[in-house]
Design a protein around this motif. Structure first.
Motif, mmCIF file in Angstrom:
data_model
loop_
_atom_site.group_PDB
_atom_site.id
_atom_site.type_symbol
_atom_site.label_atom_id
_atom_site.label_comp_id
_atom_site.label_asym_id
_atom_site.label_seq_id
_atom_site.Cartn_x
_atom_site.Cartn_y
_atom_site.Cartn_z
ATOM 1 N N PRO A 3 0.817 -1.221 0.000
ATOM 2 C CA PRO A 3 0.000 0.000 0.000
ATOM 3 C C PRO A 3 0.850 1.270 0.000
ATOM 4 O O PRO A 3 0.539 2.227 -0.721
ATOM 5 C CB PRO A 3 -0.818 -0.110 1.298
ATOM 6 C CG PRO A 3 -0.677 -1.505 1.770
ATOM 7 C CD PRO A 3 0.558 -2.090 1.149
ATOM 8 N N GLN A 4 1.957 1.252 0.765
ATOM 9 C CA GLN A 4 2.814 2.456 0.794
ATOM 10 C C GLN A 4 3.428 2.723 -0.584
ATOM 11 O O GLN A 4 3.552 3.853 -1.009
ATOM 12 C CB GLN A 4 3.973 2.320 1.789
ATOM 13 C CG GLN A 4 3.579 2.313 3.240
ATOM 14 C CD GLN A 4 3.701 0.926 3.827
ATOM 15 O OE1 GLN A 4 3.032 -0.006 3.363
ATOM 16 N NE2 GLN A 4 4.545 0.764 4.827
ATOM 17 N N LEU A 5 3.793 1.631 -1.284
ATOM 18 C CA LEU A 5 4.400 1.829 -2.608
ATOM 19 C C LEU A 5 3.371 2.291 -3.629
ATOM 20 O O LEU A 5 3.670 3.147 -4.469
ATOM 21 C CB LEU A 5 5.073 0.550 -3.093
ATOM 22 C CG LEU A 5 6.425 0.231 -2.471
ATOM 23 C CD1 LEU A 5 7.031 -0.981 -3.146
ATOM 24 C CD2 LEU A 5 7.378 1.418 -2.575
ATOM 25 N N PHE A 9 3.898 5.717 -5.685
ATOM 26 C CA PHE A 9 3.859 5.837 -7.155
ATOM 27 C C PHE A 9 2.792 6.843 -7.582
ATOM 28 O O PHE A 9 3.040 7.679 -8.455
ATOM 29 C CB PHE A 9 3.609 4.470 -7.808
ATOM 30 C CG PHE A 9 4.883 3.776 -8.194
ATOM 31 C CD1 PHE A 9 5.532 4.098 -9.377
ATOM 32 C CD2 PHE A 9 5.449 2.815 -7.373
ATOM 33 C CE1 PHE A 9 6.724 3.478 -9.740
ATOM 34 C CE2 PHE A 9 6.637 2.183 -7.716
ATOM 35 C CZ PHE A 9 7.268 2.518 -8.898
ATOM 36 N N ALA A 10 1.615 6.801 -6.957
ATOM 37 C CA ALA A 10 0.534 7.721 -7.347
ATOM 38 C C ALA A 10 0.961 9.163 -7.072
ATOM 39 O O ALA A 10 0.824 10.045 -7.936
ATOM 40 C CB ALA A 10 -0.740 7.381 -6.581
ATOM 41 N N ARG A 11 1.530 9.377 -5.890
ATOM 42 C CA ARG A 11 1.909 10.726 -5.482
ATOM 43 C C ARG A 11 3.062 11.254 -6.349
ATOM 44 O O ARG A 11 3.031 12.367 -6.857
ATOM 45 C CB ARG A 11 2.338 10.672 -4.019
ATOM 46 C CG ARG A 11 2.341 11.988 -3.311
ATOM 47 C CD ARG A 11 2.533 11.803 -1.810
ATOM 48 N NE ARG A 11 3.836 11.267 -1.472
ATOM 49 C CZ ARG A 11 4.046 10.258 -0.628
ATOM 50 N NH1 ARG A 11 3.041 9.656 -0.053
ATOM 51 N NH2 ARG A 11 5.275 9.838 -0.361
ATOM 52 N N GLU A 77 11.502 17.131 -6.085
ATOM 53 C CA GLU A 77 10.210 16.416 -6.133
ATOM 54 C C GLU A 77 10.312 14.980 -5.646
ATOM 55 O O GLU A 77 9.305 14.343 -5.363
ATOM 56 C CB GLU A 77 9.674 16.340 -7.580
ATOM 57 C CG GLU A 77 9.552 17.643 -8.312
ATOM 58 C CD GLU A 77 10.784 17.931 -9.162
ATOM 59 O OE1 GLU A 77 11.911 17.612 -8.706
ATOM 60 O OE2 GLU A 77 10.622 18.461 -10.268
ATOM 61 N N GLU A 78 11.540 14.444 -5.597
ATOM 62 C CA GLU A 78 11.674 13.008 -5.338
ATOM 63 C C GLU A 78 11.524 12.692 -3.844
ATOM 64 O O GLU A 78 12.205 13.253 -3.001
ATOM 65 C CB GLU A 78 13.035 12.486 -5.850
ATOM 66 C CG GLU A 78 13.134 10.977 -5.743
ATOM 67 C CD GLU A 78 14.331 10.392 -6.485
ATOM 68 O OE1 GLU A 78 15.086 11.158 -7.114
ATOM 69 O OE2 GLU A 78 14.488 9.152 -6.420
ATOM 70 N N GLU A 79 10.604 11.750 -3.567
ATOM 71 C CA GLU A 79 10.402 11.305 -2.184
ATOM 72 C C GLU A 79 10.514 9.796 -2.138
ATOM 73 O O GLU A 79 10.268 9.120 -3.132
ATOM 74 C CB GLU A 79 8.973 11.614 -1.729
ATOM 75 C CG GLU A 79 8.625 13.053 -1.555
ATOM 76 C CD GLU A 79 7.124 13.159 -1.335
ATOM 77 O OE1 GLU A 79 6.563 12.389 -0.531
ATOM 78 O OE2 GLU A 79 6.515 14.007 -2.008
ATOM 79 N N CYS A 91 10.895 5.551 -6.370
ATOM 80 C CA CYS A 91 10.449 5.172 -7.717
ATOM 81 C C CYS A 91 11.613 5.429 -8.673
ATOM 82 O O CYS A 91 12.244 6.489 -8.619
ATOM 83 C CB CYS A 91 9.273 6.034 -8.157
ATOM 84 S SG CYS A 91 7.868 5.970 -7.033
ATOM 85 N N ASN A 92 11.872 4.474 -9.565
ATOM 86 C CA ASN A 92 12.939 4.662 -10.553
ATOM 87 C C ASN A 92 12.369 5.425 -11.759
ATOM 88 O O ASN A 92 11.435 4.941 -12.396
ATOM 89 C CB ASN A 92 13.483 3.286 -10.969
ATOM 90 C CG ASN A 92 14.726 3.405 -11.817
ATOM 91 O OD1 ASN A 92 14.812 4.273 -12.684
ATOM 92 N ND2 ASN A 92 15.696 2.546 -11.562
ATOM 93 N N PRO A 93 12.916 6.603 -12.058
ATOM 94 C CA PRO A 93 12.341 7.392 -13.160
ATOM 95 C C PRO A 93 12.709 6.854 -14.550
ATOM 96 O O PRO A 93 12.247 7.395 -15.549
ATOM 97 C CB PRO A 93 12.927 8.784 -12.932
ATOM 98 C CG PRO A 93 14.204 8.548 -12.199
ATOM 99 C CD PRO A 93 14.024 7.302 -11.381
ATOM 100 N N PHE A 94 13.538 5.795 -14.600
ATOM 101 C CA PHE A 94 13.918 5.188 -15.890
ATOM 102 C C PHE A 94 13.559 3.699 -15.859
ATOM 103 O O PHE A 94 14.438 2.823 -15.947
ATOM 104 C CB PHE A 94 15.410 5.379 -16.149
ATOM 105 C CG PHE A 94 15.851 6.812 -16.050
ATOM 106 C CD1 PHE A 94 15.490 7.730 -17.033
ATOM 107 C CD2 PHE A 94 16.595 7.259 -14.964
ATOM 108 C CE1 PHE A 94 15.876 9.060 -16.934
ATOM 109 C CE2 PHE A 94 16.989 8.588 -14.854
ATOM 110 C CZ PHE A 94 16.623 9.496 -15.844
#
Ligand code: ZN
Length: 303
Positions: A3-5, A9-11, A77-79, A91-94
């Motif tokens: 759930p946390q992941l 990802f949504a946020r 922006e990265e959390e 989250c991996n942006p690539f």
């Protein structure tokens, strides 16, 4: 952790444009299924991977650049989500696969698996439906100076489909390149610390046989299902194949590639790559058969 992941990802997709672009890029990625011998390799054309595939990871280049995994250098922006006192999940942006995350140590400390196999297995248990992977500092880690794992959805990983055929109901098996195109030690077990000890032993034997200290050239992948871990230890002799240096094919295999998803950032390679070329690349970077078989023999006697 799921759930946390999901929430992360949504946020992050909503407020971090680079991640949103990465997710879109992955959705557009073309995939070819290639039959190499009796097994499949999925060749994925993912243009946004070109920086990672071609990253200069020699000591001098690494010292010159700001570390992109250190908390102080992350984009505003990265959390992340805290996994334990040492590791944070981002989250991996690539992305190469869905739900691709990087699990980063809080300190700028060298990429090393020593004393961390157990931690990797804990991560796999906390991330069901995922493969957790480790790339050695000389075997595909694009930040060899900053300890990290990666993880991603495992539904697509071809090696998952091949595993029962490779393991033959055992809890340990050494599978040679003649059988599976790459040398790999397979482990399965329900006891996390016993499994970590066996994997550590294999890593130690590889270091001893190849003379590579503190760590032999390895990639590791693991997943957890129904109370049981399955882990893959890939033994290497080389970081990149000759076709990478000649410019013929821009591929640089690491754990995800050995698990059967070969990342190809360039369109022309995606069109031209053949099953024979994939087999030759795997053969070239895997540990030579004789060294592998000697270690396999020792481990089989002990397991
Ligand atoms: Zn760092």
């Amino acid at each position: 952790m799921k759930p946390q992941l999901d929430e992360l990802f949504a946020r992050q997709a909503a407020r971090w444009p680079l991640l949103a672009q990465g997710i879109e890029g992955l959705a557009r990625a073309a995939t070819r299924t290639m039959r190499v011998g009796w097994f499949d390799v999925l060749v994925r054309h993912i243009p946004h991977r070109v920086v990672s595939t071609t990253a200069a990871v020699d000591r001098e280049s690494v010292l010159k650049r700001p570390c992109f995994l250190c908390a102080a250098n992350l984009p505003p922006e990265e959390e992340g989500v805290q996994f334990d006192r040492d590791f944070t999940i981002y989250c991996n942006p690539f992305p190469i696969v869905e739900r691709h995350v990087t699990i980063v140590h809080r300190e700028h400390t060298a990429q090393s698996i020593a004393h961390r196999v157990g931690r990797m297995l804990e991560l796999a248990a906390a991330l069901p439906d995922c493969f957790v992977v480790y790339n050695g500092p000389e075997c595909g880690a694009s930040a060899p100076d900053h300890m990290h794992f990666q993880a991603g959805a495992r539904a697509l990983f071809p090696i998952g489909n091949d595993t029962e055929r490779l393991l033959l109901g055992r809890s340990f098996r050494a599978v040679g390149a003649a059988e599976y195109g790459r040398n790999v030690f397979l482990f399965r077990g329900r006891d996390r610390s016993a499994l970590a000890d066996r994997m550590d032993r294999a890593i130690e034997l590889l270091a001893r046989a190849t003379g590579r200290r503190p760590e032999p050239m390895i990639n590791i992948a693991a997943y957890y299902e129904s109370g049981e871990w399955t882990a893959y230890l890939f033994a290497r002799s080389k970081h990149r194949p000759a076709v990478f240096y000649s410019g013929q094919l821009t591929v640089s295999p690491a754990a995800i590639d050995f698990c059967g998803i070969l990342v190809v950032p360039l369109a022309r390679d995606f069109e031209s790559i053949t099953a024979d070329a994939i087999a030759a690349i795997f053969r070239e970077v895997t540990l030579p058969g004789q060294q592998f078989q000697e270690i396999a023999g020792k481990l089989e006697r002990e397991c």
